[in-house]
Design a protein around this motif. Structure first.
Motif, short mmCIF file in Angstrom:
data_model
loop_
_atom_site.label_atom_id
_atom_site.label_comp_id
_atom_site.label_asym_id
_atom_site.label_seq_id
_atom_site.Cartn_x
_atom_site.Cartn_y
_atom_site.Cartn_z
N THR A 56 3.17 4.51 -1.31
CA THR A 56 2.70 5.58 -2.19
C THR A 56 3.02 5.34 -3.66
O THR A 56 2.37 5.91 -4.54
N GLU A 115 -8.48 1.62 -3.39
CA GLU A 115 -9.93 1.53 -3.25
C GLU A 115 -10.30 0.16 -2.70
O GLU A 115 -9.91 -0.87 -3.25
N ASN A 160 7.57 4.98 2.91
CA ASN A 160 7.07 5.90 1.89
C ASN A 160 8.14 6.92 1.49
O ASN A 160 8.29 7.25 0.31
N PRO A 207 -4.45 -0.45 5.36
CA PRO A 207 -4.99 0.91 5.27
C PRO A 207 -5.42 1.20 3.85
O PRO A 207 -4.71 0.88 2.90
N SER A 208 -6.58 1.76 3.67
CA SER A 208 -7.13 1.90 2.32
C SER A 208 -6.94 3.29 1.73
O SER A 208 -7.56 3.63 0.72
N ALA A 209 -6.08 4.12 2.34
CA ALA A 209 -5.92 5.50 1.85
C ALA A 209 -5.43 5.53 0.42
O ALA A 209 -5.83 6.39 -0.37
N ASN A 210 -4.56 4.60 0.02
CA ASN A 210 -3.99 4.60 -1.32
C ASN A 210 -4.67 3.62 -2.26
O ASN A 210 -4.39 3.62 -3.46
N THR A 258 0.81 -1.22 0.00
CA THR A 258 0.00 0.00 0.00
C THR A 258 0.84 1.26 0.00
O THR A 258 0.32 2.35 0.26
N PRO A 307 -15.54 4.40 3.05
CA PRO A 307 -15.14 5.71 2.52
C PRO A 307 -15.74 5.97 1.15
O PRO A 307 -16.13 5.04 0.43
N SER A 311 -14.42 6.61 -1.51
CA SER A 311 -13.66 6.02 -2.61
C SER A 311 -14.17 4.65 -3.01
O SER A 311 -13.87 4.17 -4.10
#
Length: 332
Positions: free
Chosen positions: A54, A78, A315, A73-76, A52, A102, A104
């Motif tokens: 960046t 979907e 990252n 973690p799903s920030a990056n 996951t 979220p 997304s």
């Protein structure tokens, strides 16, 4: 005469310029990606941090459930929820889980391998019961507040699967002669060699788009949500992936795909074998894993740290090459 190579006023890049350029470079590398992971559960924080990070080529993942796992973690990426069977489709709890996702999350998978047995991970649903539940519980989600894009059920990659789909769609039109069971994309599974994959995708495209009721230019895209070559050694599997990735990337009607193997070799089950694993026993990328992750990743590479601090360090190290590139071009 010596050339003065010192940067002049206005040539020194600001931190904002560097970060913006780095972000654009990262986005350009991933915006056309179709790649994701079928996540069966990996307890190792560094592995998940690497997947996951960046600069990952992965843009989506799912875990055969309506809510995401804590480990990823799903920030990056979907997260794509899945309604596995009849009980989940009619459950109020499922509706609450979907509403808490979220913004997304926009795509929804339905009924996992209904032509398969529960012992093998399937949902074991008759085509008639699936059609009734799909129309009653799944279709309304397309017109809800989030307007989910939904898939028809994802069957096994077999003659039984195709026969199940035919009977399912016949039942759909018996229940709703005008609309049948509308969908926005097709979910496909394939475990086997490359030539079989190409044949199966062609069969699904013909079934839904060539011979279907949709008009010109209205064909549905296919998502290959489970993909692997089971019970083969690592080199044979690498050869299969070398053929598969460019084929899926260039195939217009394939919109996304996910490899089944985002775990360490010693965590693989007996049926798949450890040749499908993206990570070795120590958490380094296998040759297969480095191939799937693509440019910027190498065999043996590991994720770093535990928790947020480790993720930040990983990252930063992955962002360093594009940052240096940005500095170079900003000065010269």
């Amino acid at each position: 005469m010596t050339r003065d190579t010192r940067p002049r006023r206005g040539q020194i890049p600001t931190l904002l310029t560097i970060l913006t350029t780095s972000t654009l470079l990262t986005l350009s590398a991933t915006q056309n990606s179709k790649r994701g992971i079928a996540y069966v559960g990996n307890p190792h924080v560094p592995d998940n941090a690497l997947l996951t990070s960046t600069n990952t080529p992965l843009i989506w993942y799912y875990n055969w459930a309506p809510s995401p796992p804590r480990e990823v973690p799903s920030a990056n990426l979907e997260f794509v929820p899945l309604i596995h069977g009849l009980d989940e489709a009619s459950s109020e709890s499922t509706g609450r889980q979907l509403s808490n996702l979220p913004d997304s999350s926009r795509h929804l998978l339905s009924f996992n391998e209904p032509d398969g047995t529960t012992n093998s991970g399937g949902s074991s649903i008759s085509p008639e019961d699936a059609a009734q539940s799909y129309i009653e519980h799944i279709v309304p989600m397309r017109n809800g507040n989030r307007a989910w894009k939904i898939s028809q059920p994802s069957v096994t990659g077999s003659g039984n699967g195709l026969d199940w789909l035919r009977r399912f769609n016949e039942s759909c039109y018996e229940l709703d002669a005008e609309n049948g069971c509308p969908a926005d994309f097709i979910a496909a599974h394939w475990y086997g060699a490359f030539d079989g994959l190409a044949s199966w995708l062609g069969t699904l495209d013909e079934f839904y788009n060539t011979n279907g009721s949709r008009g010109e230019g209205e064909g549905m895209k296919i998502w290959v949500t489970e993909l692997a070559l089971p019970q083969q050694d690592a080199q044979v599997t690498v050869q299969m992936m070398n053929l598969t990735l460019p084929y899926l990337d260039q195939l217009d009607y394939v919109e996304r795909y996910a490899w089944f193997g985002a775990f360490r070799a010693d965590d693989a089950n007996e049926w798949t074998g450890d040749g499908v694993a993206l990570f070795d026993d120590d958490g380094g990328l296998t040759e297969l894993g480095a191939l799937y992750m693509g440019d910027g990743f190498s065999e043996g590479q590991k994720g770093e740290g535990e928790g947020a601090a480790g993720q930040l360090l990983a990252n930063w190290r992955m962002m360093l090459p594009p940052l240096l590139t940005a500095v170079w071009f900003s000065i010269y």
